[in-house]
Design an enzyme around this catalytic site. Sequence first.
Site, mmCIF file in Angstrom:
data_model
loop_
_atom_site.group_PDB
_atom_site.id
_atom_site.type_symbol
_atom_site.label_atom_id
_atom_site.label_comp_id
_atom_site.label_asym_id
_atom_site.label_seq_id
_atom_site.Cartn_x
_atom_site.Cartn_y
_atom_site.Cartn_z
ATOM 1 N N ARG A 75 11.713 167.289 48.777
ATOM 2 C CA ARG A 75 12.713 167.001 49.802
ATOM 3 C C ARG A 75 12.034 166.960 51.153
ATOM 4 N NH1 ARG A 75 15.007 166.148 45.978
ATOM 5 N NH2 ARG A 75 17.080 166.741 45.218
ATOM 6 N N LYS A 134 31.043 170.032 53.901
ATOM 7 C CA LYS A 134 29.709 169.537 53.531
ATOM 8 C C LYS A 134 29.160 170.048 52.200
ATOM 9 C CE LYS A 134 27.164 173.191 55.833
ATOM 10 N NZ LYS A 134 25.948 173.602 56.493
ATOM 11 N N LYS A 170 30.654 160.202 53.437
ATOM 12 C CA LYS A 170 29.673 159.765 54.440
ATOM 13 C C LYS A 170 29.528 158.243 54.397
ATOM 14 C CE LYS A 170 28.832 163.739 56.088
ATOM 15 N NZ LYS A 170 29.343 164.044 57.409
ATOM 16 N N SER A 186 24.179 161.215 56.258
ATOM 17 C CA SER A 186 23.273 161.982 55.404
ATOM 18 C C SER A 186 22.403 161.053 54.571
ATOM 19 C CB SER A 186 24.125 162.857 54.476
ATOM 20 O OG SER A 186 23.353 163.323 53.411
ATOM 21 N N TYR A 229 31.517 164.121 48.411
ATOM 22 C CA TYR A 229 30.961 164.357 49.748
ATOM 23 C C TYR A 229 30.150 163.137 50.202
ATOM 24 C CZ TYR A 229 27.665 165.866 53.311
ATOM 25 O OH TYR A 229 26.897 165.930 54.441
ATOM 26 N N ARG A 240 19.291 170.993 38.044
ATOM 27 C CA ARG A 240 20.678 170.956 38.531
ATOM 28 C C ARG A 240 21.190 169.526 38.354
ATOM 29 N NH1 ARG A 240 21.612 172.811 44.734
ATOM 30 N NH2 ARG A 240 20.419 170.912 45.156
ATOM 31 N N ASN A 262 39.874 165.672 54.849
ATOM 32 C CA ASN A 262 39.313 166.246 56.082
ATOM 33 C C ASN A 262 38.255 165.329 56.698
ATOM 34 O OD1 ASN A 262 39.170 168.371 58.048
ATOM 35 N ND2 ASN A 262 37.206 168.960 57.145
HETATM 36 P P1 NAD Z 1 28.825 173.234 59.397
HETATM 37 O O1 NAD Z 1 29.840 173.465 58.325
HETATM 38 O O2 NAD Z 1 27.969 174.357 59.817
HETATM 39 O O3 NAD Z 1 29.538 172.640 60.703
HETATM 40 C C1 NAD Z 1 30.685 171.846 60.632
HETATM 41 C C2 NAD Z 1 31.692 172.405 61.637
HETATM 42 O O4 NAD Z 1 32.867 171.597 61.593
HETATM 43 C C3 NAD Z 1 32.126 173.839 61.313
HETATM 44 O O5 NAD Z 1 31.971 174.629 62.473
HETATM 45 C C4 NAD Z 1 33.585 173.712 60.907
HETATM 46 O O6 NAD Z 1 34.340 174.849 61.302
HETATM 47 C C5 NAD Z 1 34.002 172.461 61.640
HETATM 48 N N1 NAD Z 1 35.104 171.685 61.052
HETATM 49 C C6 NAD Z 1 35.261 171.232 59.781
HETATM 50 N N2 NAD Z 1 36.380 170.520 59.667
HETATM 51 C C7 NAD Z 1 36.962 170.495 60.903
HETATM 52 C C8 NAD Z 1 38.136 169.918 61.432
HETATM 53 N N3 NAD Z 1 38.973 169.197 60.675
HETATM 54 N N4 NAD Z 1 38.430 170.104 62.745
HETATM 55 C C9 NAD Z 1 37.605 170.856 63.527
HETATM 56 N N5 NAD Z 1 36.467 171.407 63.092
HETATM 57 C C10 NAD Z 1 36.157 171.232 61.784
HETATM 58 O O7 NAD Z 1 27.944 172.000 58.918
HETATM 59 P P2 NAD Z 1 26.566 171.458 59.511
HETATM 60 O O8 NAD Z 1 25.493 171.795 58.540
HETATM 61 O O9 NAD Z 1 26.417 171.819 60.920
HETATM 62 O O10 NAD Z 1 26.812 169.902 59.380
HETATM 63 C C11 NAD Z 1 27.340 169.138 60.451
HETATM 64 C C12 NAD Z 1 27.577 167.715 59.967
HETATM 65 O O11 NAD Z 1 26.352 167.193 59.476
HETATM 66 C C13 NAD Z 1 28.573 167.622 58.810
HETATM 67 O O12 NAD Z 1 29.351 166.452 58.977
HETATM 68 C C14 NAD Z 1 27.687 167.495 57.595
HETATM 69 O O13 NAD Z 1 28.320 166.809 56.552
HETATM 70 C C15 NAD Z 1 26.519 166.701 58.154
HETATM 71 N N6 NAD Z 1 25.268 166.889 57.411
HETATM 72 C C16 NAD Z 1 24.802 168.166 57.212
HETATM 73 C C17 NAD Z 1 23.633 168.356 56.468
HETATM 74 C C18 NAD Z 1 23.107 169.748 56.198
HETATM 75 O O14 NAD Z 1 22.271 169.882 55.307
HETATM 76 N N7 NAD Z 1 23.506 170.769 56.903
HETATM 77 C C19 NAD Z 1 22.936 167.243 55.935
HETATM 78 C C20 NAD Z 1 23.443 165.972 56.191
HETATM 79 C C21 NAD Z 1 24.616 165.799 56.919
HETATM 80 N N1 UDP Z 2 16.929 174.247 44.635
HETATM 81 C C1 UDP Z 2 16.487 175.220 43.745
HETATM 82 N N2 UDP Z 2 17.156 176.410 43.691
HETATM 83 C C2 UDP Z 2 18.239 176.678 44.479
HETATM 84 C C3 UDP Z 2 18.669 175.701 45.401
HETATM 85 C C4 UDP Z 2 17.983 174.494 45.449
HETATM 86 O O1 UDP Z 2 15.516 175.006 43.022
HETATM 87 O O2 UDP Z 2 18.820 177.761 44.356
HETATM 88 C C5 UDP Z 2 16.203 172.973 44.716
HETATM 89 C C6 UDP Z 2 17.076 171.765 44.403
HETATM 90 O O3 UDP Z 2 17.024 171.489 43.025
HETATM 91 C C7 UDP Z 2 16.399 170.683 45.233
HETATM 92 C C8 UDP Z 2 15.814 171.414 46.434
HETATM 93 O O4 UDP Z 2 15.778 172.799 46.044
HETATM 94 O O5 UDP Z 2 15.337 170.133 44.529
HETATM 95 C C9 UDP Z 2 16.649 171.290 47.695
HETATM 96 O O6 UDP Z 2 17.981 171.634 47.380
HETATM 97 P P1 UDP Z 2 19.104 171.629 48.492
HETATM 98 O O7 UDP Z 2 20.414 171.913 47.796
HETATM 99 O O8 UDP Z 2 18.699 172.535 49.587
HETATM 100 O O9 UDP Z 2 19.084 170.143 49.078
HETATM 101 P P2 UDP Z 2 19.514 168.738 48.391
HETATM 102 O O10 UDP Z 2 19.183 168.806 46.939
HETATM 103 O O11 UDP Z 2 20.972 168.620 48.642
HETATM 104 O O12 UDP Z 2 18.702 167.721 49.085
#
Ligand code: NAD
Ligand code: UDP
Length: 333
Positions: free
Chosen positions: A231, A85, A153, A125, A149, A292, A100
């Site tokens: 955000r 992610k 999705k 996402s 990434y 960024r 992956n």
């Molecule tokens: P995370 O990395 O904490 O959890 C993902 C889990 O998947 C981990 O425990 C990892 O070990 C496992 N994993 C990865 N590849 C694997 C594989 N091939 N087989 C088995 N296990 C595997 O991430 P998260 O923040 O909990 O996110 C969960 C999902 O939500 C992800 O698909 C991520 O892309 C999506 N997502 C997350 C966010 C965020 O901000 N956290 C935002 C939008 C979408």
């Molecule tokens: N951001 C920041 N400093 C940091 C990390 C993030 O100012 O060290 C800002 C980034 O520019 C964005 C917001 O915080 O405007 C959220 O960032 P994040 O990476 O958490 O989420 P995303 O941008 O992926 O939605």
Amino acid sequence: MGKILLTGGCGYIGSHTAVALLEAGMEVVIADNLSNSSRDVIDRIGTITGKKPLFYEMDVCDGEALSRLFSQEKIDAAIHFAGYKAVGESVAKPLAYYRNNLDSALTLLETMAAHGTRVLIFSSSATVYGDGTPPYQEDMRSGICSNPYGWTKWMIEQILKDAAQADPTLSVVLLRYFNPVGAHESGLIGEVPRGIPNNLMPYVSQVAAGIRDHLNVFGNDYDTPDGTCLRDYIHVTDLARGHLKALEYALDHQGTEIFNLGTGQGSSVLEVIRAFEQANQLTIPFEIAPPRPGDLPVSYAATDKAERVLGWKAEKKLEDMCRDAWNFEKKLR
Ligand code: NAD
Ligand code: UDP
């Protein structure tokens, strides 16, 4: 009822969802290769809920291992969290991300088909909205992603829509998360970034803990009220509840539906800093740094569809998110 499979269930969002499902009386099976999480999450879920999920340490891309799991457990539905992610890492290692993320989704889909499991919830996402104009509606045209990434999705969403179109007995729910933050109020599970955090809230937490000396605020010249990006931050336990609602919906319907999971409110980087300071009675030193690359000025959800169809609405406030993020960070050290 049979069991619910959570791929990636040891991770940040998966572990909170496991808690929500177990507390609702469901049986949970977790498949995770621990590439970004650790095994003790299983015990912690057990401590919170009083019920331990079944755990298979395995790669979801391994079709034979997944098929064995499906043969051993009666799986009624799967929630597919597993995947990589980190946006920046996906730019540096695109093939690892495509391999992956796409492979795990395809393997899961094929294994489900072979074992007659009809219900799939997918972690998508807000990134798939690209540079559209917020509030993002689920039916907005999307698909200009700015990194590998995001493309994974977008592609998996398309694959799942095609699969559900070809097989009308399938039920697919695509959940588009906005910015999940915070942690379970027990402080036992939360987000554990490896290395230097990329995301705002974990970075702020590490500044509060003294691990980083200040936060860099990426840009203060955007066309927003205070010049910093907006955000839609959502408490991870609200998000977890959203999965329970989506699952109940999917078990009762066929076809594909898309839902945003967000609060519908944008908060600026400076507002997050202030909320964190107020909620936790501490000071977060920060400096204004260059923007960024690739950051969108504003992103927030339209929330009416999830509210109308799922009966779900985020309840927790930014202060709750900051308090729980800090509570978890403190317990980590
Ligand atoms: P995370 O990395 O904490 O959890 C993902 C889990 O998947 C981990 O425990 C990892 O070990 C496992 N994993 C990865 N590849 C694997 C594989 N091939 N087989 C088995 N296990 C595997 O991430 P998260 O923040 O909990 O996110 C969960 C999902 O939500 C992800 O698909 C991520 O892309 C999506 N997502 C997350 C966010 C965020 O901000 N956290 C935002 C939008 C979408
Ligand atoms: N951001 C920041 N400093 C940091 C990390 C993030 O100012 O060290 C800002 C980034 O520019 C964005 C917001 O915080 O405007 C959220 O960032 P994040 O990476 O958490 O989420 P995303 O941008 O992926 O939605």
